[in-house]
Design a protein around this motif. Sequence first.
Motif, PDB file in Angstrom:
ATOM      1  N   SER A 102      22.382  16.239  32.778  1.00 33.18           N
ATOM      2  CA  SER A 102      22.650  17.659  32.534  1.00 33.18           C
ATOM      3  C   SER A 102      22.250  18.499  33.742  1.00 33.18           C
ATOM      4  N   VAL A 103      21.143  18.141  34.377  1.00 35.66           N
ATOM      5  CA  VAL A 103      20.709  18.851  35.581  1.00 35.66           C
ATOM      6  C   VAL A 103      21.735  18.670  36.694  1.00 35.66           C
ATOM      7  N   ARG A 104      22.205  17.442  36.883  1.00 38.51           N
ATOM      8  CA  ARG A 104      23.203  17.186  37.931  1.00 38.51           C
ATOM      9  C   ARG A 104      24.486  17.959  37.680  1.00 38.51           C
ATOM     10  N   GLN A 105      24.928  18.004  36.445  1.00 42.08           N
ATOM     11  CA  GLN A 105      26.154  18.720  36.114  1.00 42.08           C
ATOM     12  C   GLN A 105      25.986  20.231  36.324  1.00 42.08           C
ATOM     13  N   ALA A 106      24.827  20.758  35.914  1.00 47.38           N
ATOM     14  CA  ALA A 106      24.570  22.187  36.097  1.00 47.38           C
ATOM     15  C   ALA A 106      24.488  22.541  37.574  1.00 47.38           C
ATOM     16  N   ALA A 107      23.880  21.648  38.364  1.00 41.70           N
ATOM     17  CA  ALA A 107      23.784  21.885  39.806  1.00 41.70           C
ATOM     18  C   ALA A 107      25.171  21.893  40.444  1.00 41.70           C
ATOM     19  N   ALA A 108      26.036  20.998  39.991  1.00 39.33           N
ATOM     20  CA  ALA A 108      27.396  20.954  40.533  1.00 39.33           C
ATOM     21  C   ALA A 108      28.141  22.250  40.242  1.00 39.33           C
ATOM     22  N   GLU A 109      28.010  22.766  39.035  1.00 39.61           N
ATOM     23  CA  GLU A 109      28.679  24.028  38.697  1.00 39.61           C
ATOM     24  C   GLU A 109      28.114  25.179  39.518  1.00 39.61           C
ATOM     25  N   ASP A 110      26.804  25.128  39.768  1.00 40.41           N
ATOM     26  CA  ASP A 110      26.189  26.185  40.563  1.00 40.41           C
ATOM     27  C   ASP A 110      26.651  26.131  42.018  1.00 40.41           C
ATOM     28  N   MET A 111      26.906  24.944  42.530  1.00 38.17           N
ATOM     29  CA  MET A 111      27.417  24.839  43.905  1.00 38.17           C
ATOM     30  C   MET A 111      28.854  25.355  43.985  1.00 38.17           C
ATOM     31  N   LYS A 112      29.623  25.169  42.929  1.00 36.96           N
ATOM     32  CA  LYS A 112      30.959  25.775  42.898  1.00 36.96           C
ATOM     33  C   LYS A 112      30.836  27.295  42.942  1.00 36.96           C
ATOM     34  N   ASN A 113      29.892  27.816  42.158  1.00 34.80           N
ATOM     35  CA  ASN A 113      29.679  29.262  42.155  1.00 34.80           C
ATOM     36  C   ASN A 113      29.115  29.760  43.478  1.00 34.80           C
ATOM     37  N   THR A 114      28.387  28.890  44.175  1.00 33.31           N
ATOM     38  CA  THR A 114      27.883  29.279  45.495  1.00 33.31           C
ATOM     39  C   THR A 114      29.042  29.545  46.453  1.00 33.31           C
ATOM     40  N   ALA A 115      30.071  28.710  46.376  1.00 38.79           N
ATOM     41  CA  ALA A 115      31.264  28.947  47.204  1.00 38.79           C
ATOM     42  C   ALA A 115      31.908  30.276  46.846  1.00 38.79           C
ATOM     43  N   ARG A 116      32.019  30.549  45.553  1.00 35.59           N
ATOM     44  CA  ARG A 116      32.619  31.815  45.105  1.00 35.59           C
ATOM     45  C   ARG A 116      31.771  33.004  45.539  1.00 35.59           C
ATOM     46  N   ALA A 117      30.450  32.860  45.431  1.00 35.59           N
ATOM     47  CA  ALA A 117      29.553  33.944  45.819  1.00 35.59           C
ATOM     48  C   ALA A 117      29.626  34.201  47.318  1.00 35.59           C
ATOM     49  N   ALA A 118      29.736  33.129  48.100  1.00 36.33           N
ATOM     50  CA  ALA A 118      29.861  33.284  49.552  1.00 36.33           C
ATOM     51  C   ALA A 118      31.116  34.072  49.904  1.00 36.33           C
ATOM     52  N   ALA A 119      32.206  33.739  49.229  1.00 33.87           N
ATOM     53  CA  ALA A 119      33.457  34.458  49.484  1.00 33.87           C
ATOM     54  C   ALA A 119      33.318  35.940  49.135  1.00 33.87           C
ATOM     55  N   LEU A 120      32.624  36.233  48.035  1.00 39.33           N
ATOM     56  CA  LEU A 120      32.415  37.628  47.643  1.00 39.33           C
ATOM     57  C   LEU A 120      31.555  38.365  48.663  1.00 39.33           C
ATOM     58  N   LEU A 121      30.629  37.654  49.292  1.00 38.11           N
ATOM     59  CA  LEU A 121      29.771  38.258  50.308  1.00 38.11           C
ATOM     60  C   LEU A 121      30.494  38.399  51.635  1.00 38.11           C
ATOM     61  N   GLY A 122      31.604  37.672  51.781  1.00 37.73           N
ATOM     62  CA  GLY A 122      32.384  37.765  53.002  1.00 37.73           C
ATOM     63  C   GLY A 122      31.990  36.767  54.064  1.00 37.73           C
ATOM     64  N   VAL A 123      31.346  35.666  53.665  1.00 33.73           N
ATOM     65  CA  VAL A 123      30.998  34.620  54.630  1.00 33.73           C
ATOM     66  C   VAL A 123      31.816  33.369  54.327  1.00 33.73           C
ATOM     67  N   ASN A 124      32.008  32.538  55.360  1.00 29.92           N
ATOM     68  CA  ASN A 124      32.883  31.380  55.171  1.00 29.92           C
ATOM     69  C   ASN A 124      32.175  30.038  55.262  1.00 29.92           C
ATOM     70  N   THR A 125      30.832  30.051  55.285  1.00 32.59           N
ATOM     71  CA  THR A 125      30.095  28.792  55.398  1.00 32.59           C
ATOM     72  C   THR A 125      28.883  28.809  54.471  1.00 32.59           C
ATOM     73  N   VAL A 126      28.721  27.706  53.741  1.00 41.02           N
ATOM     74  CA  VAL A 126      27.526  27.479  52.923  1.00 41.02           C
ATOM     75  C   VAL A 126      26.821  26.250  53.478  1.00 41.02           C
ATOM     76  N   VAL A 127      25.545  26.394  53.773  1.00 44.04           N
ATOM     77  CA  VAL A 127      24.737  25.279  54.257  1.00 44.04           C
ATOM     78  C   VAL A 127      23.946  24.706  53.085  1.00 44.04           C
ATOM     79  N   GLY A 128      23.759  23.386  53.084  1.00 46.54           N
ATOM     80  CA  GLY A 128      22.970  22.830  52.003  1.00 46.54           C
ATOM     81  C   GLY A 128      22.823  21.327  52.054  1.00 46.54           C
ATOM     82  N   PHE A 129      22.202  20.812  51.001  1.00 47.76           N
ATOM     83  CA  PHE A 129      22.009  19.384  50.811  1.00 47.76           C
ATOM     84  C   PHE A 129      22.974  18.872  49.744  1.00 47.76           C
ATOM     85  N   THR A 130      23.110  17.542  49.697  1.00 41.73           N
ATOM     86  CA  THR A 130      23.971  16.898  48.702  1.00 41.73           C
ATOM     87  C   THR A 130      23.178  16.114  47.670  1.00 41.73           C
ATOM     88  N   GLY A 131      21.950  15.718  48.031  1.00 41.94           N
ATOM     89  CA  GLY A 131      21.234  14.753  47.218  1.00 41.94           C
ATOM     90  C   GLY A 131      21.799  13.355  47.437  1.00 41.94           C
TER      91      GLY A 131
END
Length: 333
Positions: A102-131
């Motif tokens: 459940s944690v892995r699935q929730a994290a995956a959905e949050d990373m999708k939202n991170t892409a959406r949030a980045a676009a709303l902020l006007g940036v084109n790159t998200v830095v992070g880890f994959t696990g």
Amino acid sequence: MRPVTLFTGQWADLPFEEVCRLAAEWGYDGLEIACSGDHFDVAQAVADPSYAEQKRAQLDKHGLKVWTISNHLVGQAVCDLIDERHKAILPARIWGEGDPESVRQAAAEDMKNTARAAALLGVNTVVGFTGSSIWHTVAMFPPTPASMVEAGYQDFADRWNPILDVFDEVGVRFAHEIHPSEIAYDYYTTQRTLEAIGHRPAFGLNWDPSHMVWQDLDPVAFILDFKDRIYHVDCKDTRMRVGDGRKGRLSSHLPWADMRRGWDFVSTGRGDVPWEDCFRALNSIGYDGPISIEWEDAGMDRLDGAKEALGYIRTLNSITPPATAFDAAFSTE
């Protein structure tokens, strides 16, 4: 000239407004904003259209810009074998009841939202880890069958391809930080990671040499060989102290800044990263994105270190490739 930014991950204990004030006072061009503390809330950004505008207004107030946001902590949980350590770094909405899948699935959905949030902020790159579901096998004992390693890369592809689909949809790229504990932690694991997802353009690299030096990787060669995948640059330094027969590269479970460790993160410019050659290599591949200082040094005050590191990196960042080769002056043609 490439902008120089400050990564806010190590400053998440301070209010975002205070970090903006400090960075502007020191002379940074902008911030690489971490999705932690009150710096940037992914869930709020996708729920409230005004949230990104408010963040930009705070930056504008201090004459700062943003090119990148980072979500290392949540990204870590997408592929990891979840345990008690993750609870301390994850938002409550991701941890839930702590059920690993459940944690892995929730994290995956949050990373999708991170892409959406980045676009709303006007940036084109998200830095992070994959696990990684196979990092615990790195010592290869008990003996690790090749099929288990292959399954780990397939698990990464299965979990990250749907996330990268959203990155593609919103026009944002993911820059994975090469780092021990991740699916890609050195040269050959980076090759294998890219192969696992078919080298899709949505997935690139955040080049951070501090994690390469203590593994005996050449950070300059990494730039040159993966030149089409360098989507972002973090500047963090490492000091090596191996060679006395007692200090090993695995550092004996000793805490940061313990002088018995075989290596330590130190303020940028005070370690063993060959910074000038690295910047010359970045120039040679035409990298024109932000240069972000990720300040970590358990033996130095961050208020001193972040300012000093900026001055050091500014000097290197000012190296401008010539329009013609220096020996062209000798030519008679």
